[in-house]
Design a protein around this motif. Structure first.
Motif, PDB file in Angstrom:
ATOM      1  N   LEU A   1      -0.344   2.293   5.709  1.00  0.00           N
ATOM      2  CA  LEU A   1      -0.593   2.566   4.291  1.00  0.00           C
ATOM      3  C   LEU A   1      -0.705   1.296   3.455  1.00  0.00           C
ATOM      4  O   LEU A   1      -1.419   1.268   2.457  1.00  0.00           O
ATOM      5  N   SER A   2      -0.006   0.258   3.855  1.00  0.00           N
ATOM      6  CA  SER A   2      -0.002  -0.989   3.077  1.00  0.00           C
ATOM      7  C   SER A   2      -0.971  -2.042   3.624  1.00  0.00           C
ATOM      8  O   SER A   2      -0.973  -3.183   3.165  1.00  0.00           O
ATOM      9  N   HIS A   3      -1.776  -1.654   4.606  1.00  0.00           N
ATOM     10  CA  HIS A   3      -2.773  -2.565   5.198  1.00  0.00           C
ATOM     11  C   HIS A   3      -2.131  -3.819   5.771  1.00  0.00           C
ATOM     12  O   HIS A   3      -2.657  -4.926   5.643  1.00  0.00           O
ATOM     13  N   THR A   4      -0.967  -3.652   6.388  1.00  0.00           N
ATOM     14  CA  THR A   4      -0.284  -4.778   7.028  1.00  0.00           C
ATOM     15  C   THR A   4      -0.040  -4.502   8.510  1.00  0.00           C
ATOM     16  O   THR A   4       0.861  -5.080   9.112  1.00  0.00           O
ATOM     17  N   SER A   5      -0.858  -3.630   9.094  1.00  0.00           N
ATOM     18  CA  SER A   5      -0.669  -3.208  10.482  1.00  0.00           C
ATOM     19  C   SER A   5      -1.068  -4.260  11.502  1.00  0.00           C
ATOM     20  O   SER A   5      -0.652  -4.192  12.658  1.00  0.00           O
ATOM     21  N   GLY A   6      -1.892  -5.213  11.095  1.00  0.00           N
ATOM     22  CA  GLY A   6      -2.386  -6.210  12.042  1.00  0.00           C
ATOM     23  C   GLY A   6      -3.565  -5.720  12.866  1.00  0.00           C
ATOM     24  O   GLY A   6      -4.053  -6.422  13.751  1.00  0.00           O
ATOM     25  N   ILE A   7      -4.029  -4.506  12.583  1.00  0.00           N
ATOM     26  CA  ILE A   7      -5.173  -3.957  13.322  1.00  0.00           C
ATOM     27  C   ILE A   7      -6.461  -4.518  12.707  1.00  0.00           C
ATOM     28  O   ILE A   7      -6.647  -4.454  11.491  1.00  0.00           O
ATOM     29  N   GLN A   8      -7.318  -5.049  13.560  1.00  0.00           N
ATOM     30  CA  GLN A   8      -8.610  -5.562  13.098  1.00  0.00           C
ATOM     31  C   GLN A   8      -9.457  -4.409  12.576  1.00  0.00           C
ATOM     32  O   GLN A   8      -9.515  -3.349  13.188  1.00  0.00           O
ATOM     33  N   ASP A   9     -10.124  -4.621  11.451  1.00  0.00           N
ATOM     34  CA  ASP A   9     -10.994  -3.574  10.913  1.00  0.00           C
ATOM     35  C   ASP A   9     -12.341  -3.612  11.623  1.00  0.00           C
ATOM     36  O   ASP A   9     -12.750  -4.644  12.154  1.00  0.00           O
TER      37      ASP A   9
ATOM     38  N   GLY B   1       2.891  -6.669   9.858  1.00  0.00           N
ATOM     39  CA  GLY B   1       3.736  -6.800   8.679  1.00  0.00           C
ATOM     40  C   GLY B   1       3.676  -8.121   7.952  1.00  0.00           C
ATOM     41  O   GLY B   1       4.357  -8.302   6.941  1.00  0.00           O
ATOM     42  N   GLU B   2       2.888  -9.066   8.426  1.00  0.00           N
ATOM     43  CA  GLU B   2       2.885 -10.397   7.818  1.00  0.00           C
ATOM     44  C   GLU B   2       1.781 -10.619   6.801  1.00  0.00           C
ATOM     45  O   GLU B   2       1.932 -11.397   5.881  1.00  0.00           O
ATOM     46  N   LYS B   3       0.650  -9.961   6.977  1.00  0.00           N
ATOM     47  CA  LYS B   3      -0.496 -10.279   6.135  1.00  0.00           C
ATOM     48  C   LYS B   3      -1.204  -8.998   5.696  1.00  0.00           C
ATOM     49  O   LYS B   3      -1.479  -8.121   6.503  1.00  0.00           O
ATOM     50  N   PHE B   4      -1.519  -8.931   4.406  1.00  0.00           N
ATOM     51  CA  PHE B   4      -2.321  -7.838   3.877  1.00  0.00           C
ATOM     52  C   PHE B   4      -3.763  -8.071   4.319  1.00  0.00           C
ATOM     53  O   PHE B   4      -4.320  -9.143   4.116  1.00  0.00           O
ATOM     54  N   SER B   5      -4.348  -7.057   4.938  1.00  0.00           N
ATOM     55  CA  SER B   5      -5.743  -7.148   5.352  1.00  0.00           C
ATOM     56  C   SER B   5      -6.355  -5.762   5.204  1.00  0.00           C
ATOM     57  O   SER B   5      -6.189  -4.884   6.055  1.00  0.00           O
ATOM     58  N   TYR B   6      -7.046  -5.583   4.086  1.00  0.00           N
ATOM     59  CA  TYR B   6      -7.630  -4.288   3.752  1.00  0.00           C
ATOM     60  C   TYR B   6      -8.571  -3.851   4.861  1.00  0.00           C
ATOM     61  O   TYR B   6      -9.424  -4.617   5.303  1.00  0.00           O
ATOM     62  N   GLY B   7      -8.408  -2.611   5.301  1.00  0.00           N
ATOM     63  CA  GLY B   7      -9.285  -2.128   6.357  1.00  0.00           C
ATOM     64  C   GLY B   7      -9.296  -0.622   6.464  1.00  0.00           C
ATOM     65  O   GLY B   7      -8.260   0.027   6.375  1.00  0.00           O
ATOM     66  N   ASP B   8     -10.479  -0.079   6.681  1.00  0.00           N
ATOM     67  CA  ASP B   8     -10.616   1.368   6.866  1.00  0.00           C
ATOM     68  C   ASP B   8      -9.837   1.852   8.089  1.00  0.00           C
ATOM     69  O   ASP B   8      -9.344   2.967   8.123  1.00  0.00           O
ATOM     70  N   ILE B   9      -9.717   1.002   9.106  1.00  0.00           N
ATOM     71  CA  ILE B   9      -9.054   1.386  10.354  1.00  0.00           C
ATOM     72  C   ILE B   9      -7.617   1.848  10.107  1.00  0.00           C
ATOM     73  O   ILE B   9      -7.091   2.672  10.824  1.00  0.00           O
ATOM     74  N   ASN B  10      -6.975   1.325   9.063  1.00  0.00           N
ATOM     75  CA  ASN B  10      -5.597   1.706   8.773  1.00  0.00           C
ATOM     76  C   ASN B  10      -5.480   3.172   8.345  1.00  0.00           C
ATOM     77  O   ASN B  10      -4.427   3.773   8.469  1.00  0.00           O
ATOM     78  N   TYR B  11      -6.562   3.703   7.818  1.00  0.00           N
ATOM     79  CA  TYR B  11      -6.521   5.072   7.332  1.00  0.00           C
ATOM     80  C   TYR B  11      -7.221   6.023   8.267  1.00  0.00           C
ATOM     81  O   TYR B  11      -7.174   7.202   8.129  1.00  0.00           O
TER      82      TYR B  11
END
Length: 187
Positions: free
Chosen positions: A132-140, A177-187
Motif C-alpha cells: 500500500l505504501s509502495h515500499t515493497s521493493g518489487i520492480q514495476d 521498506g527502505e525506498k518509496f517507489s510508485y508502481g502499479d505492481i504493488n496494487y
C-alpha cells in the motif's frame, strides 16, 4: 461561485435529462477552458434509477497529434483504481480479515507466489503495508516501453502473469521498506 454552485445543485432535480446533460457539458467545458494544461476530461454518469447513462469528453486524446478525445474511446484507468483498492484493503483490516503487518506470501495464489520466489523476492518480508505504501521493493512493469506496447496492442488484455513477468524482467528486487517507489505492481 459557491452561490452559483448551490443554486445549480438545487435546480438539478427540476431539469430534464437533456437539460442536465447540457448543464454538465457546460460545466465540463468551463473547467477545461480554465485549465488548458489538462490534456482532456472524460466524464461518464450512470444513474439507472433516473434513467441516465451519459458520457462526454473534451480536449485531446494525444498531445503530439492533437486528435480529439472521444467519449467512447477506451482509457487506461490504472492509478485511478488505487484509492479504491486501498480503501477495500483497509476495510478488510478493520474487519480483522488481514493485517497491515501481515506478510503477503499466504495472500498470493500459488502461481503468483512461485513467480515472485523464482525472481528472488522474499514474500515473508513484504507486508500488506509495504504494498500500500509502495515500499515493497518489487520492480514495476510500467515504463515508456510498456506504454508503447499498450499503444501497439490497444485491444490486448494484459494478464496478471504477463505484468509480473515483465516486472521480473525490469530488474532485481530492491530492499523492502527502505525506498518509496510508485508502481502499479504493488496494487
Amino acid at each position: 461561485m459557491k452561490k452559483t454552485l448551490l443554486l445549480t445543485c438545487l435546480l438539478l432535480p427540476l431539469l430534464s435529462t437533456a437539460q442536465l446533460q447540457s448543464v454538465f457539458q457546460h460545466k465540463i467545458d468551463s473547467l477545461y477552458a480554465k485549465h488548458k494544461d489538462a490534456v482532456g476530461i472524460m466524464v461518464h454518469v450512470e444513474s439507472p434509477k433516473q434513467d441516465v447513462s451519459w458520457s462526454y469528453a473534451t480536449g485531446v486524446s494525444d498531445i503530439k497529434t492533437g486528435i480529439a478525445l472521444k467519449r467512447e474511446q477506451p482509457v487506461l484507468i490504472a492509478s485511478n483504481t488505487k484509492p479504491y483498492v486501498a480503501a477495500a484493503t483497509l476495510r478488510l483490516v478493520e474487519e480483522g480479515k488481514i493485517s497491515l503487518d501481515q506478510p503477503i506470501k499466504q495472500l498470493l495464489s500459488k502461481q503468483t507466489r512461485q513467480m515472485f520466489e523464482k525472481a528472488n523476492y522474499d514474500l515473508n518480508k513484504i507486508t500488506v503495508k509495504h504494498l500500500l505504501s509502495h515500499t515493497s521493493g518489487i520492480q514495476d512493469y510500467v515504463n515508456d516501453a510498456y506504454f508503447e506496447l499498450v499503444n501497439e496492442k490497444p485491444k490486448h488484455i494484459w494478464t496478471k502473469e504477463e505484468q509480473i513477468k515483465r516486472s521480473m524482467q525490469m530488474g532485481k528486487p530492491q530492499k523492502v521498506g527502505e525506498k518509496f517507489s510508485y508502481g502499479d505492481i504493488n496494487y
